[in-house]
Design an enzyme around this catalytic site. Structure first.
Site, PDB file in Angstrom:
ATOM      1  N   ARG A  27      -2.824   0.912   4.640  1.00 11.19           N
ATOM      2  CA  ARG A  27      -3.638  -0.174   5.192  1.00 11.19           C
ATOM      3  C   ARG A  27      -4.970  -0.305   4.467  1.00 11.19           C
ATOM      4  O   ARG A  27      -5.457  -1.417   4.265  1.00 11.19           O
ATOM      5  CB  ARG A  27      -3.829   0.044   6.697  1.00 11.19           C
ATOM      6  N   TYR A  53       1.736  -7.959   5.521  1.00  7.94           N
ATOM      7  CA  TYR A  53       2.414  -6.649   5.578  1.00  7.94           C
ATOM      8  C   TYR A  53       1.462  -5.507   5.920  1.00  7.94           C
ATOM      9  O   TYR A  53       0.268  -5.690   6.016  1.00  7.94           O
ATOM     10  CB  TYR A  53       3.219  -6.376   4.315  1.00  7.94           C
ATOM     11  N   GLU A  54       2.074  -4.336   6.144  1.00  5.72           N
ATOM     12  CA  GLU A  54       1.373  -3.153   6.650  1.00  5.72           C
ATOM     13  C   GLU A  54       0.719  -3.415   8.007  1.00  5.72           C
ATOM     14  O   GLU A  54      -0.360  -2.914   8.302  1.00  5.72           O
ATOM     15  CB  GLU A  54       0.327  -2.650   5.641  1.00  5.72           C
ATOM     16  N   GLY A  55       1.401  -4.198   8.833  1.00  2.69           N
ATOM     17  CA  GLY A  55       0.850  -4.581  10.127  1.00  2.69           C
ATOM     18  C   GLY A  55       0.077  -5.870   9.966  1.00  2.69           C
ATOM     19  O   GLY A  55      -0.973  -5.891   9.318  1.00  2.69           O
TER      20      GLY A  55
END
Length: 597
Positions: A294, A438-440
């Site tokens: 993140r 992406y990555e949350g």
């Protein structure tokens, strides 16, 4: 395509003058990271990024990755660039010396990662995912697993992935279907399909180590029943790789951007896997990797914004269109360069203010990583961990939102030419567009910030950061040049706490209030955070300028950009505050069936 030039002057300003990395490194026992050593590493890293990675950025986008019968071929030059990267020792720069790394601070590794991603975001995905896998194995693996996998991952012979998402679930990992069946020899048979797996298959390393989330047969329901497994593409042997494991790439995605990064569908057909960490505690292990990813994803906003700014500022100085409103500035030419026009200045300064503010935020956050990993003081480690927990969702979401705005503005500066592929500006927009997803997604990051980190800690994590701002504002309240900006930051810092309390009270009555306010709250928080770092830079720049320390024009640029940020960008906090306070009724009152066509 914009020709990338590493911003070494801005990097040195932050690490030497604003955050004093040399003193921090000395205090943390990083004796090898001397100023001369750091300068040499950054100069060599810049050369690699400028001369090797940047020239294959556009060609990689044009050629893309190719998939055939389970085999992925990366674009021309990618494999050779990775070989140079490995040979130069870059992959193990900040890795544990026990497993072949150089043991340099994480913050230094992050700066190299910034230059790599600015030069070629698609290529950067391959070592980037590997570093995340290394961090998870280092934190949670057994000593045997570390010896088997970390040594080869560190030297770059092998690369790594993280395999979370499945066709039916993304963020809601509690409903994954991938299964892990215990075997007599202590291994597990892993079966299932994972999608959106970056670097899941490629031709740049001899082995790929997948970290896979799966459920045991007797696992509890939901996220409490997730375990993490190491699943190698080839079974390790004492001197390399042996037989192929039952894991294959079913296809690759055809994407809007980062086209030279292989985004794979991975099929696990009873593949041999090895439990890492405790059973049913896999999500905790994966968070080590996800938090690393993140911060790296947040950096992508900075990196692509920087590349776009470099292209835009060159073009704005060269492109001739119309005359300045105040009269000709280039009377010997047919028209003035477009940089004389206020609206072009607005776009360039917005990009510059976001990029340089985000860089300061990222470098401060990286400094906390160093402290959390290296400090002998438990109190310092805890303080750093709390700051990291608070800042990580801001880094990921605010930096990618502002980075996307910056790349859009860069394309806009070019006018019609920005829409044409040959100039390369539209590629930067396409490459950046995935970062808020992406990555949350940024919506998830916002829920994490407001719901888990701020309200979930009863405001403790927020107060840890706002106390830093409060002390800074107290110390600089009478600053002869910046007092007005300091007063505004102090006002917003107090308002931040008041807004948080108001939202917390509303959430106690209706949990939907958190979801309704979260994204605006995160953006509000991000603008205040950058204001703090811009003032820290401005205070240093003003002192250095007045002391006559050489680069007066550079310091004046910092002061002018800080002024622009406070007058043109920081006022956005008011709109985000009002939206956050507006509540959930206007979002939820319309019945779901009214959204149908």
């Amino acid at each position: 395509m914009p020709e990338y030039k590493a911003p070494l002057r801005d990097i040195s300003f932050l690490i030497d003058e604003v955050f004093d990395y040399p003193a921090s490194y000395a205090a943390l026992g990083a004796s090898d990271a001397t100023p001369d050593m750091v300068a040499a590493i950054l100069e060599e890293g810049a050369k690699f990024c400028e001369q090797v990675l940047s020239p294959i950025n556009r060609s990689g986008d044009e050629e893309e990755c190719q998939w055939r019968d389970g085999v992925v071929t990366t674009p021309t030059g990618f494999k050779e660039a990775f070989a140079q990267y490995v040979e130069g020792g870059w992959n193990g720069l900040a890795a544990d010396p026990t497993y072949g790394g150089q043991g340099l601070p994480h913050s230094l590794g992050l700066i190299i990662s910034e230059m790599v991603a600015s030069a070629n975001q698609s290529w950067a995905m391959y070592p980037g995912l590997t570093h995340g896998a290394m961090s998870a194995i280092h934190a949670h693996g057994s000593e045997e697993q570390k010896q088997t996998y970390l040594t080869r991952l560190t030297e770059g012979r092998w690369t790594g992935t993280m395999c979370l998402t499945e066709p039916h679930c993304g963020t809601d990992l509690g409903i994954i279907k991938t299964r892990a069946v215990p075997q007599a020899d202590g291994s597990y048979a892993i079966s299932g399909t994972k999608i959106f797996i970056s670097a899941g298959e490629h031709d740049m390393s001899e082995n790929i180590i997948h970290l896979v989330l799966a459920k045991l047969p007797d696992a509890p329901a939901g996220t409490k029943g997730i375990s993490l497994f190491i699943v190698p593409k080839f079974h390790p042997t004492a001197d390399g790789v042996g037989e192929r494991n039952a894991v294959s790439c079913g296809s690759i995605e055809h994407k809007m951007g980062i086209k030279a990064s292989a985004t794979c569908v991975m099929n696990f057909d009873g593949a041999t896997g090895y439990l890492i960490g405790e059973a049913n505690k896999g999500l905790n292990c994966m968070f080590t990797m996800m938090n690393h990813a993140r911060l790296g994803t947040g950096m992508q906003g900075l990196c692509l914004g920087e590349a776009s700014y470099q292209g835009a500022v060159r073009y704005a100085n060269d492109r001739l269109q119309m005359r300045a409103l105040t009269g000709p500035k280039a009377p010997d030419k047919a028209a003035d360069p477009i940089i004389v026009h206020p609206d072009v200045r607005r776009m360039l300064l917005t990009m510059k203010a976001f990029n340089e503010g985000n860089r300061a935020l990222a470098y401060f956050t990286a400094q906390q990583l160093d402290i959390a990993h290296r400090s002998d003081s438990a109190e310092q480690r805890e303080e750093a961990e709390n700051l990291l927990a608070f800042l990580t969702p801001i880094c990921k979401a605010f930096m990618t939102e502002s980075g996307l705005e910056a790349t859009n503005l860069g394309m806009q500066v070019f006018g019609g030419h920005g829409y044409i592929r040959e100039w390369g500006m539209e590629q930067l927009v396409r490459d950046c567009r995935i970062a808020p997803i992406y990555e949350g997604t940024n919506g998830i990051q916002a829920l994490d910030l407001l719901g888990r980190k701020v309200l979930g800690s009863q405001g403790k994590l927020l107060r840890g950061f706002t106390k830093l701002i409060h002390k800074f504002c107290q110390a600089q309240a009478e600053h002869p040049r910046l007092a007005a900006q300091v007063a505004e930051l102090a006002r917003l810092n107090q308002q931040w706490g008041e807004l948080t309390q108001k939202l917390g009270m509303a959430a106690m009555k209706n949990p939907d209030e958190v979801g309704a306010a979260a994204l605006d709250y995160l953006m509000y928080s991000g603008y205040i955070t950058l204001a703090y770092f811009w003032l820290r830079m401005a205070v240093v720049a003003d002192a250095s300028r007045q002391a006559g320390e050489g680069d007066s024009a550079y310091y004046q640029t910092k002061l002018a950009t800080c002024d622009f940020y406070f007058k043109r960008l920081l006022p956005r906090t008011e709109a985000h505050r009002l939206a956050a306070e507006a509540g959930s009724d206007c979002l939820m009152q319309l019945p779901a069936e009214h959204f149908s066509l």
